[in-house]
Scaffold this motif. Structure first.
Motif, PDB file in Angstrom:
ATOM      1  N   THR A  10       0.833  -1.204   0.000  1.00  0.00           N
ATOM      2  CA  THR A  10       0.000   0.000   0.000  1.00  0.00           C
ATOM      3  C   THR A  10       0.872   1.260   0.000  1.00  0.00           C
ATOM      4  O   THR A  10       1.854   1.332   0.742  1.00  0.00           O
ATOM      5  CB  THR A  10      -0.898  -0.007   1.253  1.00  0.00           C
ATOM      6  N   GLY A  18      11.069  -3.250   7.435  1.00  0.00           N
ATOM      7  CA  GLY A  18      10.063  -4.295   7.672  1.00  0.00           C
ATOM      8  C   GLY A  18       9.420  -4.732   6.361  1.00  0.00           C
ATOM      9  O   GLY A  18       9.233  -5.924   6.114  1.00  0.00           O
ATOM     10  N   ASN A  19       9.081  -3.789   5.492  1.00  0.00           N
ATOM     11  CA  ASN A  19       8.509  -4.134   4.189  1.00  0.00           C
ATOM     12  C   ASN A  19       9.498  -4.963   3.369  1.00  0.00           C
ATOM     13  O   ASN A  19       9.113  -5.919   2.699  1.00  0.00           O
ATOM     14  CB  ASN A  19       8.176  -2.867   3.371  1.00  0.00           C
ATOM     15  N   GLY A  22       9.985  -8.467   5.334  1.00  0.00           N
ATOM     16  CA  GLY A  22       8.755  -9.257   5.433  1.00  0.00           C
ATOM     17  C   GLY A  22       8.135  -9.602   4.095  1.00  0.00           C
ATOM     18  O   GLY A  22       7.426 -10.600   3.984  1.00  0.00           O
ATOM     19  N   VAL A 151       3.666 -12.267   1.671  1.00  0.00           N
ATOM     20  CA  VAL A 151       3.307 -11.155   2.568  1.00  0.00           C
ATOM     21  C   VAL A 151       3.939 -11.349   3.946  1.00  0.00           C
ATOM     22  O   VAL A 151       4.388 -12.446   4.278  1.00  0.00           O
ATOM     23  CB  VAL A 151       1.771 -11.064   2.791  1.00  0.00           C
ATOM     24  N   ASP A 154       1.162  -9.925   9.193  1.00  0.00           N
ATOM     25  CA  ASP A 154      -0.040  -9.117   9.452  1.00  0.00           C
ATOM     26  C   ASP A 154      -1.109  -9.280   8.373  1.00  0.00           C
ATOM     27  O   ASP A 154      -2.259  -8.911   8.577  1.00  0.00           O
ATOM     28  CB  ASP A 154       0.334  -7.633   9.634  1.00  0.00           C
ATOM     29  N   GLY A 188      11.777 -12.827  10.244  1.00  0.00           N
ATOM     30  CA  GLY A 188      11.435 -11.426   9.986  1.00  0.00           C
ATOM     31  C   GLY A 188      10.057 -11.198   9.405  1.00  0.00           C
ATOM     32  O   GLY A 188       9.852 -10.237   8.673  1.00  0.00           O
ATOM     33  N   ASN A 189       9.085 -12.062   9.752  1.00  0.00           N
ATOM     34  CA  ASN A 189       7.748 -11.799   9.221  1.00  0.00           C
ATOM     35  C   ASN A 189       7.038 -10.690   9.992  1.00  0.00           C
ATOM     36  O   ASN A 189       5.980 -10.230   9.603  1.00  0.00           O
ATOM     37  CB  ASN A 189       6.906 -13.077   9.152  1.00  0.00           C
ATOM     38  N   LYS A 190       7.651 -10.258  11.099  1.00  0.00           N
ATOM     39  CA  LYS A 190       7.133  -9.079  11.806  1.00  0.00           C
ATOM     40  C   LYS A 190       8.287  -8.348  12.487  1.00  0.00           C
ATOM     41  O   LYS A 190       8.594  -8.590  13.656  1.00  0.00           O
ATOM     42  CB  LYS A 190       6.076  -9.509  12.826  1.00  0.00           C
ATOM     43  N   LYS A 200       4.759  -3.609  15.748  1.00  0.00           N
ATOM     44  CA  LYS A 200       5.439  -3.804  14.459  1.00  0.00           C
ATOM     45  C   LYS A 200       6.030  -2.494  13.938  1.00  0.00           C
ATOM     46  O   LYS A 200       5.510  -1.414  14.238  1.00  0.00           O
ATOM     47  CB  LYS A 200       4.478  -4.449  13.460  1.00  0.00           C
ATOM     48  N   MET A 201       7.125  -2.607  13.205  1.00  0.00           N
ATOM     49  CA  MET A 201       7.684  -1.430  12.533  1.00  0.00           C
ATOM     50  C   MET A 201       6.720  -1.084  11.412  1.00  0.00           C
ATOM     51  O   MET A 201       6.405  -1.942  10.590  1.00  0.00           O
ATOM     52  CB  MET A 201       9.066  -1.769  11.960  1.00  0.00           C
ATOM     53  N   LYS A 203       5.150   1.791   8.401  1.00  0.00           N
ATOM     54  CA  LYS A 203       5.463   2.994   7.647  1.00  0.00           C
ATOM     55  C   LYS A 203       4.578   4.158   8.052  1.00  0.00           C
ATOM     56  O   LYS A 203       4.860   5.297   7.740  1.00  0.00           O
ATOM     57  CB  LYS A 203       5.460   2.766   6.144  1.00  0.00           C
TER      58      LYS A 203
HETATM   59  P1  AMP Z   1       2.091  -2.448   4.445  1.00  0.00           P
HETATM   60  O1  AMP Z   1       3.283  -1.634   4.856  1.00  0.00           O
HETATM   61  O2  AMP Z   1       1.130  -2.651   5.554  1.00  0.00           O
HETATM   62  O3  AMP Z   1       1.480  -1.990   3.153  1.00  0.00           O
HETATM   63  O4  AMP Z   1       2.651  -3.899   4.134  1.00  0.00           O
HETATM   64  C1  AMP Z   1       3.238  -4.279   2.904  1.00  0.00           C
HETATM   65  C2  AMP Z   1       3.864  -5.646   3.065  1.00  0.00           C
HETATM   66  O5  AMP Z   1       4.972  -5.582   3.978  1.00  0.00           O
HETATM   67  C3  AMP Z   1       2.909  -6.689   3.649  1.00  0.00           C
HETATM   68  O6  AMP Z   1       3.191  -7.946   3.082  1.00  0.00           O
HETATM   69  C4  AMP Z   1       3.237  -6.666   5.105  1.00  0.00           C
HETATM   70  O7  AMP Z   1       2.894  -7.865   5.752  1.00  0.00           O
HETATM   71  C5  AMP Z   1       4.748  -6.447   5.093  1.00  0.00           C
HETATM   72  N1  AMP Z   1       5.194  -5.744   6.312  1.00  0.00           N
HETATM   73  C6  AMP Z   1       4.849  -4.486   6.706  1.00  0.00           C
HETATM   74  N2  AMP Z   1       5.448  -4.161   7.865  1.00  0.00           N
HETATM   75  C7  AMP Z   1       6.185  -5.244   8.220  1.00  0.00           C
HETATM   76  C8  AMP Z   1       7.036  -5.533   9.338  1.00  0.00           C
HETATM   77  N3  AMP Z   1       7.227  -4.656  10.305  1.00  0.00           N
HETATM   78  N4  AMP Z   1       7.637  -6.742   9.378  1.00  0.00           N
HETATM   79  C9  AMP Z   1       7.436  -7.657   8.390  1.00  0.00           C
HETATM   80  N5  AMP Z   1       6.653  -7.440   7.316  1.00  0.00           N
HETATM   81  C10 AMP Z   1       6.031  -6.256   7.215  1.00  0.00           C
END
Ligand code: AMP
Ligand code: TRP
Length: 330
Positions: A10, A18-19, A22, A151, A154, A188-190, A200-201, A203
């Motif tokens: 997104t 993290g992105n 993960g 992914v 989360d 590192g999935n979170k 969680k880290m 954005k």
């Molecule tokens: P988002 O930032 O919520 O749009 O997430 C985009 C992708 O990055 C998704 O697959 C999330 O699960 C992954 N993701 C986001 N933040 C983290 C994090 N702190 N650790 C691991 N994966 C993450």
């Protein structure tokens, strides 16, 4: 024929480490063995208010970062979600086979809507788009009929809902789409916030010290790691009771491509100061490398995005037509 993979991020803010760890890291691995479709989820970014200028910036940054991190347009079809109208069209159809009860159970909706309510103290201002967001995500996925979706953890609940809805659609409308599996990294999935390692880290964190952004000045990133919250024991070992230390070990292991146990062994006789200096150095070098490539991509993403959208539009409109016919629209 190769199996397909689809995923997106997104465009709500600047990409974090993290992105990368993960989600993007797995995309890079998968592109060699699958037909992969990766997009910037700009439509999803509208679910909570975003300044239009900021959205345009974020979109470009994320696209160029996908390339800089190692997604190869020869292997992966890269595009912007809103350049493929079938996402919005299928979204509507999916909302008609998704229940309010299912959507209200989504923890991401609960968290985000609570935040909105906390800020303004009114429940009626929660956008409908935030509520139906998983339907759009399910549409994003079904359009490419993938085997799997890489992914972070989360998104597991959204993927489970996706499997359920695909199954429902297949049964009700005599279709045969795949029920896609999430691909979640072991390490590192979170990744956790550097300020509050219980969280969680993210954005969208308001505290810039909580996250390492992929476009952070590498020296600033190094300093953020030196200030990361740990605990007072000064002994390095794997334990859920030590989330700050575990987070640094996880970042180290993922960027070095080793196991967490190997990282633990590497630091077994060292201090927190050593740990932070070494992790800081690895992160700094990683950012320097990515940012060098980023500069060469940021000026010329248009051509890659247009070619990607063309390819994505073809397969997405074919699958949309199959569904429209099955629902009696065509
Ligand atoms: P988002 O930032 O919520 O749009 O997430 C985009 C992708 O990055 C998704 O697959 C999330 O699960 C992954 N993701 C986001 N933040 C983290 C994090 N702190 N650790 C691991 N994966 C993450
Ligand atoms: N909802 C995902 C997130 O915030 C991003 C996303 C949108 C996505 N559509 C998707 C991920 C389809 C995988 C597949 O992380």
């Amino acid at each position: 024929m190769l199996e397909k993979i689809v995923s997106g991020i997104t465009a709500t803010g600047k990409l974090t480490l993290g992105n990368y760890i993960g989600s993007i890291k797995n995309m890079i691995k998968l592109q060699n063995d699958y037909e992969q479709y990766i997009f910037v989820a700009d439509l999803h970014a509208l679910t909570t208010y975003i300044d239009p200028k900021e959205l345009i910036e974020n979109k470009k940054n994320i696209f160029a970062l996908y390339l800089a991190c190692g997604l190869d347009p020869q292997k992966t079809t890269l595009f912007f979600q809103s350049d493929v109208p079938a996402h919005s069209e299928l979204n509507w159809i999916i909302t008609t086979i998704t229940n309010m009860g299912e959507l209200s159970k989504m923890t991401q909706f609960k968290d985000k809507s609570q935040n909105i309510v906390k800020q303004d103290n009114k429940t009626e201002i929660i956008p409908t788009g935030l509520f139906v967001y998983p339907a759009l995500m399910i549409a994003d996925i079904i359009l490419y009929n993938p085997k799997a979706v890489p992914v972070g953890i989360d998104q597991k609940q959204h993927l489970e809902l996706c499997q359920k809805i695909v199954k429902r659609m297949n049964t009700k409308y005599h279709l045969n789409f795949n029920e896609p599996k999430p691909i979640i990294p072991k390490i590192g999935n979170k990744i956790k916030s550097l300020v509050n390692p219980e969280q969680k880290m993210s954005k969208s964190d308001k505290n810039a010290n909580a996250s390492i952004y992929l476009l952070d000045d590498p020296e600033v990133a190094y300093k953020k790691i030196q200030r990361a919250v740990t605990d007072s024991e000064n002994k390095i070992y794997i334990s859920e009771e030590k989330p700050g230390v575990l987070n640094l070990l996880t970042i180290f292991a993922s960027l070095k491509d080793i196991s967490i146990e190997e990282a633990e062994k590497h630091f077994s006789n060292k201090t927190y100061k050593d740990l932070k200096e070494e992790v800081g150095e690895v992160v700094k070098q990683f950012l320097i490398e990515i940012q060098k490539k980023y500069q060469s991509y940021i000026q010329n993403i248009d051509e890659i995005a247009q070619a990607g959208a063309k390819k994505a539009n073809k397969i997405a409109s074919e699958n949309l037509l199959i569904i429209q016919k099955a629902f009696g629209l065509k």
